[in-house]
Structures are given as structure tokens and as C-alpha cells.
Design an enzyme around this catalytic site. Structure first.
Site, short mmCIF file in Angstrom:
data_model
loop_
_atom_site.label_atom_id
_atom_site.label_comp_id
_atom_site.label_asym_id
_atom_site.label_seq_id
_atom_site.Cartn_x
_atom_site.Cartn_y
_atom_site.Cartn_z
N ARG A 124 41.31 72.91 -4.37
CA ARG A 124 40.59 71.92 -5.20
C ARG A 124 40.25 70.67 -4.40
O ARG A 124 39.33 69.93 -4.73
CB ARG A 124 41.45 71.50 -6.39
CG ARG A 124 41.74 72.63 -7.37
CD ARG A 124 42.37 72.07 -8.64
NE ARG A 124 43.02 73.08 -9.44
CZ ARG A 124 42.39 73.86 -10.32
NH1 ARG A 124 41.10 73.74 -10.51
NH2 ARG A 124 43.06 74.75 -11.02
N LYS B 86 25.85 79.32 -12.26
CA LYS B 86 25.62 80.64 -11.64
C LYS B 86 24.84 81.47 -12.64
O LYS B 86 25.41 82.29 -13.35
CB LYS B 86 26.96 81.32 -11.38
CG LYS B 86 27.50 81.14 -9.99
CD LYS B 86 28.55 82.19 -9.67
CE LYS B 86 29.92 81.69 -9.91
NZ LYS B 86 30.98 82.59 -9.43
N LYS C 231 40.97 72.64 -15.43
CA LYS C 231 41.25 71.57 -14.50
C LYS C 231 40.05 71.30 -13.59
O LYS C 231 39.94 70.23 -13.01
CB LYS C 231 42.46 71.95 -13.64
CG LYS C 231 43.73 72.12 -14.42
CD LYS C 231 44.83 72.67 -13.51
CE LYS C 231 46.06 72.94 -14.36
NZ LYS C 231 47.07 73.70 -13.60
N GLY C 232 39.20 72.31 -13.45
CA GLY C 232 38.16 72.27 -12.42
C GLY C 232 37.25 71.06 -12.41
O GLY C 232 36.76 70.66 -11.35
N PHE D 124 31.82 83.58 -5.41
CA PHE D 124 32.99 82.84 -5.90
C PHE D 124 33.21 81.64 -4.98
O PHE D 124 33.45 81.79 -3.79
CB PHE D 124 34.23 83.73 -5.93
CG PHE D 124 35.37 83.05 -6.61
CD1 PHE D 124 35.47 83.04 -8.00
CD2 PHE D 124 36.35 82.39 -5.87
CE1 PHE D 124 36.51 82.39 -8.64
CE2 PHE D 124 37.40 81.73 -6.50
CZ PHE D 124 37.48 81.74 -7.89
N VAL D 125 33.10 80.45 -5.55
CA VAL D 125 33.16 79.23 -4.73
C VAL D 125 34.43 78.43 -5.03
O VAL D 125 35.01 78.55 -6.11
CB VAL D 125 31.91 78.34 -4.96
CG1 VAL D 125 30.66 79.01 -4.46
CG2 VAL D 125 31.77 77.93 -6.43
N ASP E 85 39.17 75.91 -7.84
CA ASP E 85 40.31 76.50 -7.12
C ASP E 85 40.15 77.98 -6.87
O ASP E 85 39.33 78.67 -7.49
CB ASP E 85 41.58 76.30 -7.95
CG ASP E 85 41.63 77.27 -9.14
OD1 ASP E 85 40.64 77.33 -9.90
OD2 ASP E 85 42.65 77.97 -9.30
N ASP F 153 29.50 80.14 -15.62
CA ASP F 153 29.39 81.46 -15.01
C ASP F 153 28.88 82.43 -16.08
O ASP F 153 27.68 82.51 -16.32
CB ASP F 153 30.80 81.80 -14.49
CG ASP F 153 30.87 83.05 -13.66
OD1 ASP F 153 29.83 83.46 -13.13
OD2 ASP F 153 31.96 83.63 -13.53
N GLU G 23 31.67 70.09 -17.42
CA GLU G 23 32.18 71.39 -16.94
C GLU G 23 32.04 71.48 -15.42
O GLU G 23 31.10 70.92 -14.85
CB GLU G 23 31.35 72.52 -17.56
CG GLU G 23 32.05 73.37 -18.59
CD GLU G 23 33.18 74.24 -18.09
OE1 GLU G 23 33.79 73.93 -17.05
OE2 GLU G 23 33.46 75.25 -18.77
N ASP G 24 32.95 72.22 -14.79
CA ASP G 24 32.82 72.41 -13.34
C ASP G 24 31.72 73.43 -13.02
O ASP G 24 30.83 73.17 -12.23
CB ASP G 24 34.17 72.84 -12.72
CG ASP G 24 34.80 74.07 -13.37
OD1 ASP G 24 34.26 74.57 -14.38
OD2 ASP G 24 35.84 74.53 -12.87
P1 5GP Z 1 32.68 81.35 -17.71
O1 5GP Z 1 33.41 81.30 -19.01
O2 5GP Z 1 31.36 80.61 -17.71
O3 5GP Z 1 32.55 82.74 -17.17
O4 5GP Z 1 33.62 80.68 -16.63
C1 5GP Z 1 33.84 79.36 -16.59
C2 5GP Z 1 35.10 79.08 -15.79
O5 5GP Z 1 35.40 80.11 -14.84
C3 5GP Z 1 34.86 77.85 -14.95
O6 5GP Z 1 35.16 76.69 -15.70
C4 5GP Z 1 35.79 78.08 -13.77
O7 5GP Z 1 37.08 77.63 -14.09
C5 5GP Z 1 35.80 79.57 -13.60
N1 5GP Z 1 34.84 80.00 -12.56
C6 5GP Z 1 33.67 80.64 -12.72
N2 5GP Z 1 33.06 80.86 -11.54
C7 5GP Z 1 33.88 80.34 -10.60
C8 5GP Z 1 33.79 80.23 -9.17
O8 5GP Z 1 32.85 80.65 -8.50
N3 5GP Z 1 34.84 79.60 -8.57
C9 5GP Z 1 35.91 79.10 -9.25
N4 5GP Z 1 36.86 78.51 -8.53
N5 5GP Z 1 36.02 79.19 -10.58
C10 5GP Z 1 35.01 79.79 -11.25
#
Ligand code: 5GP
Length: 180
Positions: free
Chosen positions: A164, A130, A42-43, A151-152, A158, A102, A98-99
Site C-alpha cells: 500500500r 478497470k 482500506k484501499g 492486478f495493480v 494492496d 473492477d 473508492e480506490d
Molecule cells: P469490485 O467489487 O469492483 O470488483 O472490486 C472492488 C475492490 O476490489 C476494490 O475496492 C479493491 O479493493 C479490489 N480490487 C479490484 N481490482 C484490484 C486491483 O487491481 N488491485 C488491488 N490491489 N485491488 C483490487
């Protein structure tokens, strides 16, 4: 809500300025082509809403939803499709929205899934990156902001389903996490 925010990392003026620049760049790159923006729910929905209004090319939008953090702040590394696309992607120019990237696991999974469906082109536009947390390498073609390993929340992102609607990117006070 704002009283639960420890600090603002990126304010709403900075966000809007960056998105206008991104919209112009993407429009230049896709001139004369139709692009299908695939928003990862949803982000990314707030980012998508602002980005498409900064773009000036024919476009369509579609949505895909994957499992992510749930109610914790640590990635499980397990990616599951909760909602697939409505449109076929074969032969289309796809821009994945993508939001935040990470570990890169989610993006990597969605990219391989979409590649199998033979799009004409496939690029990535992420609002936040990140890089310190990366587990798998992923190429981000268009990026909003690089941020440190925190963590933002806000601007679509969210914590436990909330925050959000904050118009900025911020970090929550420690007390919010210990309240659960
Ligand atoms: P990844 O698979 O790259 O580890 O994570 C991607 C997803 O993790 C993002 O689309 C998001 O939903 C969530 N995520 C990663 N870091 C953060 C953060 O700092 N804050 C929030 N709210 N969600 C995060």
C-alpha cells in the site's frame, strides 16, 4: 520492495497532477455546499488523504469498510459491511471515495446502501477504473485513471495486505504471487 515490481503504470507525479485537477473540479462543483466524503477502506485512504488537500470547500470525512478480495486476486462477488459510517448521511451531499472499480459489485452495493439513507446528493469519485472487468454498470462521476485489466498495487492498493505504501501504481512480478 520496489525490486518486486514488474512495471510502473502511473508514476507519483502523474498521480499528484491528476489529483490536483480532480480536487479543483470537485471544489468548483460543490461550491457553497458542505460535502461528506465517504472513504471505502482500506484501499482508498491514500487517495482520500491527497484529494482532500487538493480541495477547497468545507468538508467532513467518514469511513466504511467492506469485505473485498482477501488474500487472492479474484473477486468473490460477496460484499459484506465490516465497519459502518459514524455520521448519518440523510440530507447531506455525499461523495463516495473508492480506490478502484473492477467488477463494480462493491460500489453498486455501497451505493444502494447509502441511497436508502436518503442523502441530498450522492456521487462517486474513484481513483482507478478497470472497465473491461465490469459485471454491473456503475456511474463514476470523478475518475483518476482508466487502466487495463491487470492486478495493480501501490498508492493504497494492496496485495495480501502489503504494497500500500508504494508511491505509484504498479504491477508485481509473477514470482510474488507464486511465493504464497
Ligand atoms: P469490485 O467489487 O469492483 O470488483 O472490486 C472492488 C475492490 O476490489 C476494490 O475496492 C479493491 O479493493 C479490489 N480490487 C479490484 N481490482 C484490484 C486491483 O487491481 N488491485 C488491488 N490491489 N485491488 C483490487
Amino acid at each position: 520492495m520496489q525490486e518486486l515490481v514488474e512495471k510502473v503504470l502511473i508514476n507519483s507525479q502523474e498521480i499528484q497532477k491528476r489529483i490536483n485537477d480532480l480536487g479543483k473540479r470537485i471544489s468548483r462543483d460543490y461550491k457553497g455546499k458542505e460535502v461528506l466524503l465517504v472513504c471505502v477502506l482500506k484501499g482508498a485512504f491514500v487517495f482520500l488523504a491527497d484529494l482532500i488537500r487538493a480541495m477547497d470547500v468545507p468538508l467532513k470525512v467518514d469511513f466504511i469498510a467492506c469485505s473485498s478480495y482477501g488474500s487472492s486476486t479474484e473477486s468473490s462477488g460477496v460484499v459484506r459491511i465490516l465497519k459502518d459510517l459514524d455520521y448519518p448521511v440523510e440530507g447531506k451531499h455525499i461523495l463516495l471515495i473508492e480506490d478502484i472499480v473492477d467488477t463494480g459489485l462493491t460500489l453498486n452495493y455501497i451505493l444502494s446502501l447509502l441511497k436508502e439513507r436518503r442523502p441530498k446528493s450522492l456521487k462517486v469519485c474513484a481513483f482507478l477504473d478497470k472497465p473491461e472487468r465490469r459485471v454491473v454498470p456503475v456511474k463514476i462521476d470523478y475518475l483518476g485513471f482508466k487502466i487495463p485489466n491487470e492486478f495493480v498495487v501501490g498508492y493504497g492498493l494492496d496485495y495480501n495486505g502489503q504494497f500500500r505504501n508504494l508511491p505509484f501504481i504498479g504491477v508485481l512480478k509473477q514470482e510474488v504471487y507464486s511465493q504464497k
